[in-house]
Scaffold this motif. Structure first.
Motif, PDB file in Angstrom:
ATOM      1  N   ILE A 236       0.847  -1.189   0.000  1.00  0.00           N
ATOM      2  CA  ILE A 236       0.000   0.000   0.000  1.00  0.00           C
ATOM      3  C   ILE A 236       0.885   1.242   0.000  1.00  0.00           C
ATOM      4  O   ILE A 236       1.928   1.288   0.681  1.00  0.00           O
ATOM      5  N   ASN A 237       0.503   2.230  -0.790  1.00  0.00           N
ATOM      6  CA  ASN A 237       1.185   3.524  -0.856  1.00  0.00           C
ATOM      7  C   ASN A 237       0.208   4.621  -0.438  1.00  0.00           C
ATOM      8  O   ASN A 237      -0.968   4.584  -0.810  1.00  0.00           O
ATOM      9  N   THR A 238       0.725   5.578   0.292  1.00  0.00           N
ATOM     10  CA  THR A 238      -0.133   6.680   0.723  1.00  0.00           C
ATOM     11  C   THR A 238       0.635   7.989   0.671  1.00  0.00           C
ATOM     12  O   THR A 238       1.831   8.034   0.973  1.00  0.00           O
ATOM     13  N   ARG A 239      -0.065   9.037   0.277  1.00  0.00           N
ATOM     14  CA  ARG A 239       0.510  10.376   0.286  1.00  0.00           C
ATOM     15  C   ARG A 239       0.200  11.008   1.647  1.00  0.00           C
ATOM     16  O   ARG A 239      -0.951  11.264   1.989  1.00  0.00           O
ATOM     17  N   LEU A 240       1.242  11.265   2.422  1.00  0.00           N
ATOM     18  CA  LEU A 240       1.065  11.839   3.751  1.00  0.00           C
ATOM     19  C   LEU A 240       0.872  13.343   3.688  1.00  0.00           C
ATOM     20  O   LEU A 240       0.109  13.917   4.469  1.00  0.00           O
ATOM     21  N   SER A 241       1.580  13.978   2.771  1.00  0.00           N
ATOM     22  CA  SER A 241       1.471  15.421   2.572  1.00  0.00           C
ATOM     23  C   SER A 241       2.049  15.716   1.201  1.00  0.00           C
ATOM     24  O   SER A 241       2.406  14.808   0.449  1.00  0.00           O
ATOM     25  N   ASP A 242       2.158  16.999   0.887  1.00  0.00           N
ATOM     26  CA  ASP A 242       2.746  17.352  -0.398  1.00  0.00           C
ATOM     27  C   ASP A 242       4.227  16.972  -0.466  1.00  0.00           C
ATOM     28  O   ASP A 242       4.773  16.796  -1.551  1.00  0.00           O
ATOM     29  N   ARG A 243       4.868  16.862   0.675  1.00  0.00           N
ATOM     30  CA  ARG A 243       6.295  16.554   0.689  1.00  0.00           C
ATOM     31  C   ARG A 243       6.601  15.089   0.968  1.00  0.00           C
ATOM     32  O   ARG A 243       7.647  14.596   0.577  1.00  0.00           O
TER      33      ARG A 243
END
Length: 731
Positions: A236-243
């Motif tokens: 699973i991949n997740t975007r935590l924030s823009d950075r």
């Protein structure tokens, strides 16, 4: 660059650990300061990944519009990072042989483990002890597994105890690319350790990609098949924030491995035989992996990765006539845990720095409950502990010319639950300077590597410290501007250090062993051609099916020589062995690889590839010995592989072939040690089904389709015909 002068305290067991810890504290402080400087340098220049990609594409088109040579334009700003380039183009342009398997190609190779995929590289030989749980090591161009480095996401996997990596325990789940470099990688912005081996096998995991705007995606899969195979996994991949983004993956594999095989009691077809079933070949392993990715700005990126692997498996052992059920009871437990990190920062278009660090712990337990000694059982437990740090700097002096420098420092210690064990520690310092020239028709690289080791022990006498300079030079020329035909050549001198087993194993290890010294010389030709596909009109659009077809071919002839080869040799009688520098090997060979694609219709594509290897690997150790000028063991003179993939609108079909000629199981090439050649055919059909939950992929595989009974290592039979079903959901 890091250099140390040898002195008396390098062998002192009391002051040496303090010195080692001091060195690592200095390295840690230096890397921390670099990180602080990197972050403070560009605090407000962050852009999203989409903006970064757009900027790269804009600058590429601007450079191509100004007539910048193609090879230079492909390496925008960070000259060591190829932005837009087919894998086949890299293989053609390289100064030294490189073979690449993408994630899509791996899916059609019927590969469950990394070792299954590596078998399709020309010049690579897998020593396979049979089944899923059997040991699997890779040797490139007959130099031996000790001369092949294995790197995971840019950082080397090490085993100071045996010096070779069991690639059978490395999964292909979430692997984006597998690359085999023979000689040296053309990229010079690498850790110094990446310059040390005669060849390198690199595994690169897929990074999160949220270009479609999603904040969460992943994959869940389940594989099942013959001999009790049960293999679920998820990623699973997740975007935590823009950075920041993160990934988490897990895989569990369990199999009984009790496949049937034909045991021959003499000459096949003449003497008797019986059908047996492989015993003690089960495997049960678990892999957990997590990664954190940071894009602090256009010029700064970082990655932190944690990896845990746990395995219990049976060691099936060699088959023994009339005793196939009770002869093998050996078990092996191993655990591996490491944390590794990477940070890269571009100070300007000319200066780039990167730092790598790794902390690794390994545990290995071996048990033989049917030991024939007086104790009736035999058990060994080993622990390894390694710390590694690296700093690299790249300077782009001119548009075509780059320089790099890198310095690595690693410390490895092995403990054993044995009385009077030496408990060795090795501190290894490597420093390298490298340069690279790139133009449209010429590429040249060179480097000089300095290696220095410091040996210490807690008990007994330590082995000698070692130091060596290792040069490398490569060149690729494109003589004709209108044809993508290139001539390439390289020379490399490398060496491999004696392992801790070679030096310190009780009653066998020898303290004064010299490192093995390897010399490689390669001359090759590469060719690539783009062909127009069949079409109804001249436009490449929906109404026509004109698409670009391509054909590539590489041909390399090589000469390798190994001096001071480390071998086990009887010192007094057949019950007293020791490790000695007795071997010399001369290797002459040819590698041929061809690959192409044809668009038969707008929605139908045929992909084909084939590899062929010829190797003459002769023992040159001692003219008075009976094995002089004989082919070394388990090295066929002729071997190869092939693959076909047919992409249809409703189905994908794939066929693979692995074949090997005759070879010998003993250094003395007599008829009694001759092993027959073999061929292994595989076939698969796969279908992708889009649903509202994501894309479901179904794949049915048939392995060893002709059910051939063969051995790669004598008395270790390989599985016969088997089947696998793979189901995955991409969401």
């Amino acid at each position: 660059m890091i250099f140390f002068k040898q002195s008396r305290f390098t062998r002192n067991r009391y002051t040496w650990p303090k010195f080692r810890r001091g060195c690592f504290m200095i390295t840690l402080i230096f890397n921390t300061l670099c990180a602080q400087l990197v972050y403070a340098q560009q605090p407000n220049r962050f852009t999203t990944e989409q903006e970064q990609t757009r900027r790269v594409q804009d600058e590429l088109s601007q450079k191509q519009g100004k007539g910048v040579p193609e090879a230079v334009a492909d390496s925008l700003r960070l000259p060591e990072v190829v932005v837009t380039e087919r894998y086949s183009d890299r293989e053609i342009r390289s100064t030294a042989p490189v073979q690449i398997l993408s994630g899509d190609q791996l899916r059609h190779l019927h590969a469950l483990q990394l070792s299954d995929a590596v078998k399709h590289f020309s010049g690579a030989a897998i020593k396979d002890y049979g089944g899923i749980g059997g040991l699997k090591t890779v040797s490139v161009r007959s130099l031996g597994a000790h001369h092949t480095a294995v790197a995971y996401n840019g950082v080397a996997i090490s085993d100071v105890q045996t010096g070779q990596v069991d690639i059978g325990r490395l999964s292909l789940d979430n692997v984006e690319q597998v690359t085999l470099h023979t000689g040296q990688n053309d990229q010079i912005f690498l850790p110094a350790t990446a310059f040390a081996s005669a060849s390198s096998l690199n595994i690169r995991s897929a990074r999160p990609n949220f270009s479609d705007g999603k904040r969460l995606d992943g994959k869940a899969s389940l594989k099942g098949g013959s001999f009790g195979l049960f293999n679920p996994s998820f990623h699973i991949n997740t975007r935590l924030s823009d950075r920041f983004s993160a990934s988490l993956g897990s895989e569990w594999m369990k199999a009984t491995g009790d496949y049937p095989y034909l045991l021959q009691y003499g000459v096949a077809g003449v003497d008797s035989s019986s059908m047996e079933r492989r015993e003690n070949s089960d495997v049960n392993n678990l892999r957990l992996e997590g990664a954190l990715f940071g894009n602090f700005s256009m010029d700064t990126k970082a990655e932190l990765r944690a990896y845990y692997y746990r395995s219990e498996r049976g060691l099936p052992g060699a088959t023994i006539y009339y005793n196939t059920e009770n002869f093998s009871k050996q078990r092996l437990w191993d655990r591996t845990f490491f944390v590794q990190g990477n940070m890269e920062h571009a100070f300007s278009s000319e200066w780039i720095v990167q730092a790598n660090a790794k902390h690794h712990r390994g545990y290995l337990r071996y048990l033989d409950p049917a030991y024939l000694g007086t104790s009736g059982t035999y058990e060994d437990i080993f622990n390894q502990h390694e710390i590694y740090g690296s700093v690299s700097l790249l300077y782009r002096a001119f548009e075509n010319l780059s320089f790099s420098g890198s310095s690595d420092l690693s410390s490895a210690t092995m403990h054993a639950e044995r009385t009077a064990f030496a408990t060795p520690t090795r501190l290894t310092s490597r420093s390298v300077v490298a340069t690279k020239w790139v133009s449209e028709r010429t590429m040249a690289t060179a480097h000089l590597l300095y290696t220095h080791t410091f040996e210490s022990v807690l008990q007994g006498e330590a082995a000698d410290n070692r130091s060596k300079l290792s040069p490398y030079l490569s060149l690729s020329l494109k003589p004709f501007a209108e044809n993508d035909f290139r001539v390439r050549a390289f020379y490399k001198n490398s060496f491999r250090l004696p392992t801790f087993n070679d030096l310190y194993y009780p009653a066998v290890g020898t303290r004064d062993l010299q490192p093995e010294d390897a010399h490689q010389l390669n001359i090759g030709l590469t060719y690539s051609r783009k062909l127009e596909g069949m079409s109804k009109n001249k436009d490449n659009n929906e109404n026509g099916w004109q698409k670009e077809n391509h054909f590539t071919a590489t041909l390399d002839a090589y000469r390798n020589r190994v001096n001071n080869k480390i071998v086990a040799y009887p010192t007094g009688n057949l019950h007293q062995w020791a490790m000695l520098n007795l071997g010399k090997v001369a290797i002459t060979g040819v590698d041929l690889s061809v690959e192409g694609s044809i668009h038969l219709t707008r929605a139908t594509t045929l992909l084909a590839g084939a590899n062929y290897t010829y190797q003459s690997a002769l023992d040159k150790s001692d003219p008075s010995r009976s094995t002089y000028n004989h082919q070394i063991i388990y090295t066929p003179r002729h071997s190869g592989s092939g693959r076909l993939v047919l992409h249809l609108p409703w189905l994908d079909l794939a066929y693979t072939l692995l074949w090997s000629g005759q070879r010998y199981s003993n250094g003395y090439n007599s008829e009694e040690f001759l092993m027959n050649g073999y061929s292994d055919h595989g076939f698969s059909a796969s279908k992708a089904l889009p649903t509202r939950f994501g894309e479901i992929n179904l794949q049915l595989e048939a392995l060893n389709l002709l059910d051939q009974n063969y051995e790669i290592v004598r008395n270790y039979p390989m599985p016969g015909r088997s089947f696998r079903i793979n189901t995955s959901l991409n969401f």
